[in-house]
Design a protein around this motif. Sequence first.
Motif, short mmCIF file in Angstrom:
data_model
loop_
_atom_site.label_atom_id
_atom_site.label_comp_id
_atom_site.label_asym_id
_atom_site.label_seq_id
_atom_site.Cartn_x
_atom_site.Cartn_y
_atom_site.Cartn_z
N UNK A 1 59.28 -46.43 -104.88
CA UNK A 1 58.22 -46.92 -105.73
C UNK A 1 58.80 -48.03 -106.61
N UNK A 2 58.08 -49.14 -106.70
CA UNK A 2 58.55 -50.30 -107.45
C UNK A 2 58.07 -50.27 -108.90
N UNK A 3 58.96 -50.66 -109.80
CA UNK A 3 58.62 -50.71 -111.23
C UNK A 3 57.66 -51.87 -111.51
N UNK A 4 56.77 -51.65 -112.46
CA UNK A 4 55.84 -52.70 -112.89
C UNK A 4 56.53 -53.66 -113.84
N UNK A 5 56.01 -54.87 -113.93
CA UNK A 5 56.52 -55.83 -114.90
C UNK A 5 56.15 -55.37 -116.31
N UNK A 6 56.90 -55.82 -117.29
CA UNK A 6 56.59 -55.47 -118.68
C UNK A 6 55.19 -55.92 -119.06
N UNK A 7 54.76 -57.06 -118.56
CA UNK A 7 53.42 -57.57 -118.85
C UNK A 7 52.35 -56.62 -118.31
N UNK A 8 52.54 -56.13 -117.10
CA UNK A 8 51.58 -55.21 -116.51
C UNK A 8 51.56 -53.88 -117.27
N UNK A 9 52.72 -53.41 -117.69
CA UNK A 9 52.80 -52.17 -118.45
C UNK A 9 52.03 -52.32 -119.76
N UNK A 10 52.28 -53.40 -120.48
CA UNK A 10 51.61 -53.63 -121.77
C UNK A 10 50.10 -53.75 -121.60
N UNK A 11 49.66 -54.41 -120.53
CA UNK A 11 48.23 -54.55 -120.28
C UNK A 11 47.59 -53.19 -120.01
N UNK B 1 53.21 -46.12 -126.60
CA UNK B 1 53.91 -47.37 -126.87
C UNK B 1 54.91 -47.63 -125.74
N UNK B 2 55.40 -48.86 -125.70
CA UNK B 2 56.37 -49.26 -124.68
C UNK B 2 57.50 -50.01 -125.38
N UNK B 3 58.71 -49.53 -125.20
CA UNK B 3 59.86 -50.15 -125.86
C UNK B 3 60.71 -50.99 -124.90
N UNK B 4 60.15 -51.30 -123.73
CA UNK B 4 60.90 -52.05 -122.73
C UNK B 4 61.61 -51.15 -121.73
N UNK B 5 61.69 -49.87 -122.04
CA UNK B 5 62.35 -48.90 -121.16
C UNK B 5 61.44 -47.71 -120.87
N UNK C 1 64.07 -47.60 -111.98
CA UNK C 1 64.63 -48.32 -113.13
C UNK C 1 63.54 -49.01 -113.96
N UNK C 2 62.44 -48.29 -114.18
CA UNK C 2 61.35 -48.86 -114.97
C UNK C 2 60.13 -47.97 -114.96
N UNK C 3 59.01 -48.55 -115.32
CA UNK C 3 57.73 -47.84 -115.39
C UNK C 3 56.99 -48.04 -114.08
N UNK C 4 56.51 -46.93 -113.50
CA UNK C 4 55.76 -46.98 -112.25
C UNK C 4 54.41 -46.27 -112.43
N UNK C 5 53.66 -46.24 -111.36
CA UNK C 5 52.37 -45.55 -111.39
C UNK C 5 52.54 -44.08 -111.75
N UNK C 6 53.64 -43.47 -111.35
CA UNK C 6 53.90 -42.07 -111.70
C UNK C 6 53.88 -41.86 -113.22
#
Length: 97
Positions: free
Chosen positions: A1-11, A21-25, A76-81
């Motif tokens: 599973x691929x991590x989302x971009x920070x922009x997509x996470x924030x949106x 909240x999202x701290x980049x990690x 190594x990031x935020x995913x749909x999970x």
Amino acid sequence: MKAFSNTKVKKFLSVKLKSWSFNGIHLSRNFKFKNFVNAFSFMTAVALEAEKMDHHPEWSNIYNNVTINLNTHDANGITQLDFDLAQYIDRIFESYL
């Protein structure tokens, strides 16, 4: 599973998970309960779903406060999970309000 971009996470957070909240990690949220028993009961409900999803949170509990951090370590990031588990956690928390 691929991590989302920070922009997509924030949106996504701004639209669907406004209390997180999202701290980049991590996606993070603190939950406050009436007492320790409610906090622990909440954690148990989250744990059962997390096990089904095979996606386990980083969390801490101090008396009536539970802090949860979500991240997909394999990606190594935020995913749909992470989004799916956060939404489930929010639904569980609503039952304690």
